[in-house]
Scaffold this motif. Sequence first.
Motif, mmCIF file in Angstrom:
data_model
loop_
_atom_site.group_PDB
_atom_site.id
_atom_site.type_symbol
_atom_site.label_atom_id
_atom_site.label_comp_id
_atom_site.label_asym_id
_atom_site.label_seq_id
_atom_site.Cartn_x
_atom_site.Cartn_y
_atom_site.Cartn_z
ATOM 1 N N SER A 194 34.499 -67.791 22.913
ATOM 2 C CA SER A 194 35.316 -68.835 22.285
ATOM 3 C C SER A 194 36.222 -68.256 21.207
ATOM 4 O O SER A 194 37.357 -68.708 21.020
ATOM 5 C CB SER A 194 34.414 -69.927 21.691
ATOM 6 N N ARG A 195 35.744 -67.233 20.478
ATOM 7 C CA ARG A 195 36.550 -66.603 19.429
ATOM 8 C C ARG A 195 37.613 -65.683 20.045
ATOM 9 O O ARG A 195 38.750 -65.650 19.584
ATOM 10 C CB ARG A 195 35.655 -65.810 18.476
ATOM 11 N N ILE A 196 37.228 -64.937 21.071
ATOM 12 C CA ILE A 196 38.174 -64.043 21.754
ATOM 13 C C ILE A 196 39.332 -64.840 22.338
ATOM 14 O O ILE A 196 40.483 -64.398 22.326
ATOM 15 C CB ILE A 196 37.457 -63.252 22.862
ATOM 16 N N LYS A 197 39.032 -66.040 22.822
ATOM 17 C CA LYS A 197 40.059 -66.870 23.465
ATOM 18 C C LYS A 197 41.174 -67.239 22.479
ATOM 19 O O LYS A 197 42.327 -67.408 22.855
ATOM 20 C CB LYS A 197 39.404 -68.135 24.030
ATOM 21 N N ARG A 198 40.823 -67.361 21.189
ATOM 22 C CA ARG A 198 41.812 -67.765 20.177
ATOM 23 C C ARG A 198 42.507 -66.566 19.520
ATOM 24 O O ARG A 198 43.337 -66.738 18.637
ATOM 25 C CB ARG A 198 41.130 -68.607 19.090
ATOM 26 N N LEU A 199 42.153 -65.372 19.974
ATOM 27 C CA LEU A 199 42.617 -64.159 19.296
ATOM 28 C C LEU A 199 43.994 -63.725 19.786
ATOM 29 O O LEU A 199 44.318 -63.836 20.966
ATOM 30 C CB LEU A 199 41.612 -63.029 19.545
ATOM 31 N N ASN A 200 44.838 -63.232 18.862
ATOM 32 C CA ASN A 200 46.086 -62.567 19.224
ATOM 33 C C ASN A 200 46.337 -61.425 18.236
ATOM 34 O O ASN A 200 45.628 -61.278 17.245
ATOM 35 C CB ASN A 200 47.275 -63.542 19.255
ATOM 36 N N SER A 201 47.368 -60.616 18.504
ATOM 37 C CA SER A 201 47.600 -59.398 17.712
ATOM 38 C C SER A 201 47.895 -59.689 16.244
ATOM 39 O O SER A 201 47.607 -58.864 15.375
ATOM 40 C CB SER A 201 48.749 -58.587 18.315
ATOM 41 N N SER A 202 48.456 -60.864 15.948
ATOM 42 C CA SER A 202 48.804 -61.174 14.563
ATOM 43 C C SER A 202 47.570 -61.441 13.697
ATOM 44 O O SER A 202 47.646 -61.408 12.465
ATOM 45 C CB SER A 202 49.742 -62.379 14.506
ATOM 46 N N ARG A 203 46.409 -61.724 14.322
ATOM 47 C CA ARG A 203 45.188 -62.041 13.570
ATOM 48 C C ARG A 203 44.354 -60.791 13.283
ATOM 49 O O ARG A 203 43.306 -60.880 12.651
ATOM 50 C CB ARG A 203 44.367 -63.075 14.329
ATOM 51 N N ILE A 204 44.805 -59.639 13.773
ATOM 52 C CA ILE A 204 44.122 -58.377 13.497
ATOM 53 C C ILE A 204 45.021 -57.506 12.638
ATOM 54 O O ILE A 204 46.216 -57.352 12.931
ATOM 55 C CB ILE A 204 43.766 -57.643 14.796
ATOM 56 N N LYS A 205 44.495 -56.963 11.567
ATOM 57 C CA LYS A 205 45.273 -56.123 10.664
ATOM 58 C C LYS A 205 44.823 -54.670 10.791
ATOM 59 O O LYS A 205 43.653 -54.349 10.586
ATOM 60 C CB LYS A 205 45.100 -56.580 9.208
ATOM 61 N N ALA A 206 45.771 -53.807 11.167
ATOM 62 C CA ALA A 206 45.523 -52.371 11.177
ATOM 63 C C ALA A 206 46.177 -51.787 9.928
ATOM 64 O O ALA A 206 47.371 -51.997 9.694
ATOM 65 C CB ALA A 206 46.101 -51.732 12.436
ATOM 66 N N LYS A 207 45.421 -51.081 9.105
ATOM 67 C CA LYS A 207 45.927 -50.604 7.821
ATOM 68 C C LYS A 207 45.870 -49.085 7.723
ATOM 69 O O LYS A 207 44.914 -48.452 8.195
ATOM 70 C CB LYS A 207 45.126 -51.224 6.672
ATOM 71 N N LEU A 208 46.904 -48.535 7.098
ATOM 72 C CA LEU A 208 46.980 -47.104 6.841
ATOM 73 C C LEU A 208 47.186 -46.926 5.338
ATOM 74 O O LEU A 208 48.285 -47.154 4.824
ATOM 75 C CB LEU A 208 48.153 -46.490 7.614
ATOM 76 N N ASP A 209 46.151 -46.555 4.640
ATOM 77 C CA ASP A 209 46.202 -46.402 3.177
ATOM 78 C C ASP A 209 46.603 -44.968 2.828
ATOM 79 O O ASP A 209 45.846 -44.031 3.054
ATOM 80 C CB ASP A 209 44.840 -46.727 2.572
ATOM 81 N N ILE A 210 47.813 -44.815 2.276
ATOM 82 C CA ILE A 210 48.336 -43.470 1.993
ATOM 83 C C ILE A 210 48.212 -43.100 0.513
ATOM 84 O O ILE A 210 48.736 -42.070 0.086
ATOM 85 C CB ILE A 210 49.814 -43.366 2.411
ATOM 86 N N SER A 211 47.528 -43.918 -0.275
ATOM 87 C CA SER A 211 47.509 -43.717 -1.725
ATOM 88 C C SER A 211 46.904 -42.383 -2.151
ATOM 89 O O SER A 211 47.238 -41.856 -3.210
ATOM 90 C CB SER A 211 46.755 -44.864 -2.411
ATOM 91 N N ASP A 212 46.015 -41.810 -1.337
ATOM 92 C CA ASP A 212 45.358 -40.553 -1.715
ATOM 93 C C ASP A 212 45.960 -39.331 -1.034
ATOM 94 O O ASP A 212 45.364 -38.249 -1.057
ATOM 95 C CB ASP A 212 43.863 -40.632 -1.379
ATOM 96 N N CYS A 213 47.137 -39.484 -0.418
ATOM 97 C CA CYS A 213 47.761 -38.346 0.258
ATOM 98 C C CYS A 213 48.069 -37.228 -0.732
ATOM 99 O O CYS A 213 48.363 -37.477 -1.908
ATOM 100 C CB CYS A 213 49.061 -38.776 0.938
ATOM 101 N N ILE A 214 48.036 -35.998 -0.239
ATOM 102 C CA ILE A 214 48.485 -34.849 -1.014
ATOM 103 C C ILE A 214 49.770 -34.332 -0.392
ATOM 104 O O ILE A 214 50.151 -34.739 0.713
ATOM 105 C CB ILE A 214 47.414 -33.737 -1.043
#
Length: 309
Positions: free
Chosen positions: A74-94
């Motif tokens: 039931s949850r998968i049925k309501r899912l789309n790409s906008s409801r998932i957040k992929a994050k790339l945290d660059i704050s600690d880059c050297i």
Amino acid sequence: MFNSKRANVIISIVIAVVLWAYVIGVVDPATSHIVKDVQVKVTGVQTLMHRGLAISGLKKDDMQVSLTVRGKRSRIKRLNSSRIKAKLDISDCIKGENEIALTFDTPSGITVTDSSRSSITVTAASISLKKVPVEADFTDTSGSWEVGQVSVLPKKINVAGSRSQLTKVRKVLVTASSTRFDKDGSTLELEPEAVRENGDIVPYVRTVDKTVQVTGKLLSKKKVPLKVSTTGEKESNVKEFTIDDENIKILGEKKTLASIGSVTGTVDVTGLTQSKYRKVTFTDLPEGVEPAKKYKNIYVYVKVTKKDE
């Protein structure tokens, strides 16, 4: 006997349907699903800049991922790409190349079991500065009024970022709806964006000034003929230049525009030996009158007739 077999088949089908409905509606089994084109959001840009670094290399093709997720049907049925957040945290880059792991935020009850990529390579470099001009642009200009007599302060501002990103920056743009201005004049504080020549935003850079002051007022529009003459020395093999009249729109106070039947301009034909477009310089616009946005940089076709033609 035949009727008995037929009845058994029907009963079996009914039981199967009831069981299926029970499993789906009551048990709500777990299932897997592939979600494509999940956009990767970069975070920590400001933190990285405070440390004197900025992104210099990050491929656009890396900024989307496909994920395999699992959860209740039931949850998968309501899912789309906008409801998932992929994050790339660059704050600690050297400085140099960094392999940064992706993290995922999903709705409650949904877990990521696999992804097309688990990390992205980020190249960081020292921050540089570049001073570029500021321009103002306005939306909602299709009516009988348009923002004119525009001034921006400051006229140029510094943009901070890696040297490779700054080479893409041509100007800083501030945008506002014309409806935010009135006929008596308005002043707005607007947030600037560093952009390319075509207006596309350059990512991973920031303006040193957080806001730009824009002053302007709503002016009336009027369509008038544009009469163009030539300036400059004619080449010895050229017989004449021909320029067709154009119609343009001008901005100004209604009373001022009422007395204007046409406007004139010139094109410099120095060195012109072949027919081509040349930019018009306006020569007789009254004080307080200016070309409408679409006609500020207008080109006319100059037809060249040579003496042997």
